[in-house]
Design a protein around this motif. Structure first.
Motif, PDB file in Angstrom:
ATOM      1  N   ALA A  49      -8.506   9.728 -15.778  1.00 23.60           N
ATOM      2  CA  ALA A  49      -8.935  10.557 -14.649  1.00 23.60           C
ATOM      3  C   ALA A  49      -8.477   9.910 -13.349  1.00 23.60           C
ATOM      4  CB  ALA A  49     -10.451  10.739 -14.649  1.00 23.60           C
ATOM      5  N   PHE A  50      -8.321  10.741 -12.320  1.00 23.82           N
ATOM      6  CA  PHE A  50      -8.027  10.261 -10.971  1.00 23.82           C
ATOM      7  C   PHE A  50      -8.747  11.174  -9.996  1.00 23.82           C
ATOM      8  CE2 PHE A  50      -4.675  13.222 -12.136  1.00 23.82           C
ATOM      9  CZ  PHE A  50      -4.564  14.042 -11.039  1.00 23.82           C
ATOM     10  N   SER A  51      -8.904  10.738  -8.765  1.00 27.76           N
ATOM     11  CA  SER A  51      -9.558  11.568  -7.759  1.00 27.76           C
ATOM     12  C   SER A  51      -8.537  12.073  -6.756  1.00 27.76           C
ATOM     13  CB  SER A  51     -10.676  10.796  -7.051  1.00 27.76           C
ATOM     14  OG  SER A  51     -10.135   9.871  -6.120  1.00 27.76           O
ATOM     15  N   VAL A  52      -8.962  13.055  -5.963  1.00 26.14           N
ATOM     16  CA  VAL A  52      -8.099  13.616  -4.924  1.00 26.14           C
ATOM     17  C   VAL A  52      -8.573  13.084  -3.578  1.00 26.14           C
ATOM     18  CG1 VAL A  52      -7.247  15.726  -3.844  1.00 26.14           C
ATOM     19  CG2 VAL A  52      -7.687  15.668  -6.308  1.00 26.14           C
ATOM     20  N   ASN A  53      -7.638  12.566  -2.786  1.00 28.63           N
ATOM     21  CA  ASN A  53      -7.956  11.913  -1.515  1.00 28.63           C
ATOM     22  C   ASN A  53      -7.218  12.585  -0.366  1.00 28.63           C
ATOM     23  OD1 ASN A  53      -9.420   9.234  -2.468  1.00 28.63           O
ATOM     24  ND2 ASN A  53      -7.692   9.571  -3.849  1.00 28.63           N
ATOM     25  N   GLY A  54      -7.791  12.450   0.828  1.00 25.93           N
ATOM     26  CA  GLY A  54      -7.210  13.092   1.994  1.00 25.93           C
ATOM     27  C   GLY A  54      -5.782  12.673   2.281  1.00 25.93           C
ATOM     28  N   GLY A  55      -5.468  11.405   2.036  1.00 26.35           N
ATOM     29  CA  GLY A  55      -4.116  10.934   2.297  1.00 26.35           C
ATOM     30  C   GLY A  55      -3.065  11.651   1.470  1.00 26.35           C
ATOM     31  N   GLU A  56      -3.447  12.072   0.261  1.00 28.67           N
ATOM     32  CA  GLU A  56      -2.506  12.796  -0.592  1.00 28.67           C
ATOM     33  C   GLU A  56      -2.208  14.181  -0.033  1.00 28.67           C
ATOM     34  OE1 GLU A  56      -4.246  12.556  -4.630  1.00 28.67           O
ATOM     35  OE2 GLU A  56      -5.281  10.856  -3.746  1.00 28.67           O
ATOM     36  N   LEU A  57      -3.212  14.795   0.607  1.00 27.32           N
ATOM     37  CA  LEU A  57      -2.986  16.105   1.218  1.00 27.32           C
ATOM     38  C   LEU A  57      -1.981  15.990   2.363  1.00 27.32           C
ATOM     39  CD1 LEU A  57      -6.653  17.485   1.415  1.00 27.32           C
ATOM     40  CD2 LEU A  57      -5.106  17.390  -0.543  1.00 27.32           C
ATOM     41  N   LEU A  58      -2.124  14.926   3.155  1.00 26.47           N
ATOM     42  CA  LEU A  58      -1.195  14.716   4.270  1.00 26.47           C
ATOM     43  C   LEU A  58       0.218  14.472   3.762  1.00 26.47           C
ATOM     44  CD1 LEU A  58      -3.335  12.401   6.576  1.00 26.47           C
ATOM     45  CD2 LEU A  58      -2.960  14.853   6.806  1.00 26.47           C
ATOM     46  N   ALA A  59       0.332  13.656   2.703  1.00 22.34           N
ATOM     47  CA  ALA A  59       1.664  13.365   2.156  1.00 22.34           C
ATOM     48  C   ALA A  59       2.313  14.624   1.595  1.00 22.34           C
ATOM     49  CB  ALA A  59       1.551  12.287   1.079  1.00 22.34           C
ATOM     50  N   ARG A  60       1.553  15.394   0.828  1.00 25.29           N
ATOM     51  CA  ARG A  60       2.093  16.607   0.216  1.00 25.29           C
ATOM     52  C   ARG A  60       2.545  17.628   1.263  1.00 25.29           C
ATOM     53  NH1 ARG A  60      -2.332  19.633  -0.732  1.00 25.29           N
ATOM     54  NH2 ARG A  60      -1.555  20.744   1.108  1.00 25.29           N
TER      55      ARG A  60
ATOM     56  N   LEU B  54       7.542  10.299   7.484  1.00 25.55           N
ATOM     57  CA  LEU B  54       8.192   9.097   8.006  1.00 25.55           C
ATOM     58  C   LEU B  54       7.868   7.884   7.143  1.00 25.55           C
ATOM     59  CD1 LEU B  54       7.692   9.512  11.866  1.00 25.55           C
ATOM     60  CD2 LEU B  54       9.758   9.923  10.514  1.00 25.55           C
ATOM     61  N   ILE B  55       6.744   7.936   6.427  1.00 25.31           N
ATOM     62  CA  ILE B  55       6.354   6.853   5.534  1.00 25.31           C
ATOM     63  C   ILE B  55       6.818   7.118   4.106  1.00 25.31           C
ATOM     64  CG2 ILE B  55       4.376   5.591   4.574  1.00 25.31           C
ATOM     65  CD1 ILE B  55       2.850   6.301   7.137  1.00 25.31           C
ATOM     66  N   THR B  56       6.595   8.347   3.634  1.00 25.81           N
ATOM     67  CA  THR B  56       6.899   8.662   2.241  1.00 25.81           C
ATOM     68  C   THR B  56       8.371   8.990   2.018  1.00 25.81           C
ATOM     69  OG1 THR B  56       6.412  11.026   2.536  1.00 25.81           O
ATOM     70  CG2 THR B  56       4.576   9.579   1.942  1.00 25.81           C
ATOM     71  N   GLY B  57       9.085   9.354   3.102  1.00 25.83           N
ATOM     72  CA  GLY B  57      10.454   9.790   2.941  1.00 25.83           C
ATOM     73  C   GLY B  57      10.519  11.233   2.470  1.00 25.83           C
ATOM     74  N   SER B  58      11.738  11.740   2.325  1.00 26.14           N
ATOM     75  CA  SER B  58      11.939  13.140   1.942  1.00 26.14           C
ATOM     76  C   SER B  58      12.780  13.267   0.686  1.00 26.14           C
ATOM     77  CB  SER B  58      12.599  13.914   3.094  1.00 26.14           C
ATOM     78  OG  SER B  58      11.776  13.898   4.238  1.00 26.14           O
TER      79      SER B  58
ATOM     80  N   VAL C  77     -10.395   0.106 -17.410  1.00 29.30           N
ATOM     81  CA  VAL C  77     -10.092  -0.429 -16.081  1.00 29.30           C
ATOM     82  C   VAL C  77     -10.010   0.702 -15.063  1.00 29.30           C
ATOM     83  CG1 VAL C  77      -8.877  -2.452 -16.972  1.00 29.30           C
ATOM     84  CG2 VAL C  77      -7.595  -0.347 -16.528  1.00 29.30           C
ATOM     85  N   TRP C  78     -10.145   0.304 -13.803  1.00 28.53           N
ATOM     86  CA  TRP C  78      -9.921   1.225 -12.698  1.00 28.53           C
ATOM     87  C   TRP C  78      -9.099   0.497 -11.648  1.00 28.53           C
ATOM     88  CZ3 TRP C  78     -15.537   1.992 -10.360  1.00 28.53           C
ATOM     89  CH2 TRP C  78     -16.044   0.751  -9.936  1.00 28.53           C
ATOM     90  N   GLY C  79      -8.554   1.255 -10.711  1.00 30.70           N
ATOM     91  CA  GLY C  79      -7.757   0.622  -9.674  1.00 30.70           C
ATOM     92  C   GLY C  79      -7.063   1.642  -8.797  1.00 30.70           C
ATOM     93  N   THR C  80      -6.121   1.148  -8.016  1.00 27.31           N
ATOM     94  CA  THR C  80      -5.338   2.006  -7.135  1.00 27.31           C
ATOM     95  C   THR C  80      -3.874   1.603  -7.238  1.00 27.31           C
ATOM     96  OG1 THR C  80      -5.311   0.643  -5.132  1.00 27.31           O
ATOM     97  CG2 THR C  80      -7.295   1.996  -5.530  1.00 27.31           C
ATOM     98  N   ALA C  81      -3.022   2.521  -6.811  1.00 25.59           N
ATOM     99  CA  ALA C  81      -1.592   2.221  -6.758  1.00 25.59           C
ATOM    100  C   ALA C  81      -1.230   1.506  -5.470  1.00 25.59           C
ATOM    101  CB  ALA C  81      -0.783   3.502  -6.892  1.00 25.59           C
ATOM    102  N   GLY C  82      -2.214   1.272  -4.587  1.00 22.66           N
ATOM    103  CA  GLY C  82      -1.930   0.608  -3.320  1.00 22.66           C
ATOM    104  C   GLY C  82      -0.933   1.409  -2.500  1.00 22.66           C
ATOM    105  N   ARG C  83       0.045   0.727  -1.927  1.00 21.21           N
ATOM    106  CA  ARG C  83       1.062   1.414  -1.131  1.00 21.21           C
ATOM    107  C   ARG C  83       2.311   1.715  -1.947  1.00 21.21           C
ATOM    108  NH1 ARG C  83      -0.722  -2.736   2.757  1.00 21.21           N
ATOM    109  NH2 ARG C  83      -2.221  -1.737   4.136  1.00 21.21           N
ATOM    110  N   SER C  84       2.192   1.609  -3.270  1.00 23.80           N
ATOM    111  CA  SER C  84       3.317   1.897  -4.152  1.00 23.80           C
ATOM    112  C   SER C  84       3.575   3.392  -4.200  1.00 23.80           C
ATOM    113  CB  SER C  84       3.006   1.381  -5.563  1.00 23.80           C
ATOM    114  OG  SER C  84       3.910   1.918  -6.505  1.00 23.80           O
TER     115      SER C  84
END
Length: 328
Positions: free
Chosen positions: A36-47, A53-57, A87-94
């Motif tokens: 499972a994973f959750s949905v976060n506000g940062g993902e909405l901005l990236a999508r 400018l951070i994620t590239g095109s 386990v749980w975790g994050t992908a960080g800035r990857s």
């Protein structure tokens, strides 16, 4: 393996479930079978392309920041874990998105899931839990008896911050929609206030303001008592330049009273801190709705609509025996 991808920027409709090669863990990494994973506000901005400018095109791009699951394979140098560990975790800035059947992540970016949590519940906490701990403990140094104001108190970070603020002995006031006020009180807020009907100036003064909304930063900073601290975890995407300019000016003009902002990139120690709060009974995950992987776009759409209580979580694969309670 299945993974959530998008080939252009846009609304939730650009998301689709495609196929990618199953990754292999590099030295120092583990391969996690994501449950499972959750949905976060940062993902909405990236999508939507607002952070291009951070994620590239370059497409296809992936989504997903945090996860919970079981270790499926070990890279060299990861002997502290075993295949099958929860386990749980994050992908960080990857750029590796966690909205997939498998994700390979550095071993220092994961922690063990606390006993008593199923993996759907666990997925609601890594990103928001580490953010709230960092904001209240490390950035604001919240102390017992202080007044804490949480903007967005019913949301992901806000719902955790209300619980942790109470656990740290603070007097918590939560701002939320009228429909969520009772929910915010149940989380531990001494006061819950409808942000649509009460003016900020009528809220009184606070020692710490935690902002999860990113708008009206000067207005809410003005509520601080002498020696007060304000932490924001986001900026208004419609006024990024204005917000960043204010944050820069705050650092210069207000010194110790500046508005603090940070970007989360948690490691194991911070995940273990969140786990201890769960084990101690100070923190519980709050899952609003669970979506199947094929409906990740619906989860994005629901978060954009607002009104979430805690987190929207996406389950990867069929329900297991331990988490079938979320199937209703």
């Amino acid at each position: 393996m299945k993974a959530v991808l998008y080939d252009r920027f846009g609304g939730p409709e650009v998301l689709y479930v495609g196929q990618l090669p199953r990754p292999e863990p590099a030295p120092g990494e583990v391969l996690v079978r994501v449950r499972a994973f959750s949905v976060n506000g940062g993902e909405l901005l990236a999508r939507s392309g607002r952070t291009r400018l951070i994620t590239g095109s370059k497409f296809p791009q992936r989504t997903g920041i945090d996860f919970a699951g079981e270790i499926a394979a070990l890279g060299t140098g990861t002997s502290e874990y075993a295949v099958g560990d929860r386990v749980w975790g994050t992908a960080g800035r990857s750029p590796k998105g966690t909205a997939a059947e498998y994700v390979a992540v550095p071993a220092d970016r994961i922690g063990r899931v606390p006993g008593g949590l199923d993996l759907v519940e666990a997925a609601a906490l890594p990103g928001v839990g580490t953010t709230a701990v960092t904001a209240l403990r490390d950035k604001a140094a919240l102390r017992p008896g202080e007044r804490l104001l949480v903007r967005g108190a019913a949301g992901g970070v806000g719902s955790v911050a209300v619980q942790l603020g109470r656990a740290r002995g603070a007097e918590v006031t939560g701002l939320a929609r009228a429909a969520n006020l009772d929910f915010v009180r149940e989380l531990g807020a001494l006061e819950a206030v409808d942000h649509r009907t009460v003016r900020p100036a009528d809220l009184g003064r606070f020692d710490v303001v935690l902002d999860t909304v990113g708008t009206e930063l000067p207005t809410y900073r003005a509520l601080l008592r002498p020696g007060g601290r304000m932490v924001t975890i986001t900026v208004d995407p419609a006024r990024v330049a204005t917000a960043l300019g204010y944050l820069a000016a705050s650092a210069v003009l207000h010194g110790r009273g500046r508005v603090r902002v940070f970007s989360g990139n948690p490691k194991r120690a911070l995940l273990d801190d969140v786990a201890r709060h769960v084990t101690d009974g100070a923190l519980r995950p709050v899952v609003d709705t669970v979506f199947p992987l094929e409906e990740t776009s619906a989860a994005h759409r629901a978060l954009e609509a607002g009104g979430v209580r805690g987190k929207f979580v996406v389950r990867v694969g069929p329900p297991t025996a331990e988490d079938d309670k979320h199937c209703a």
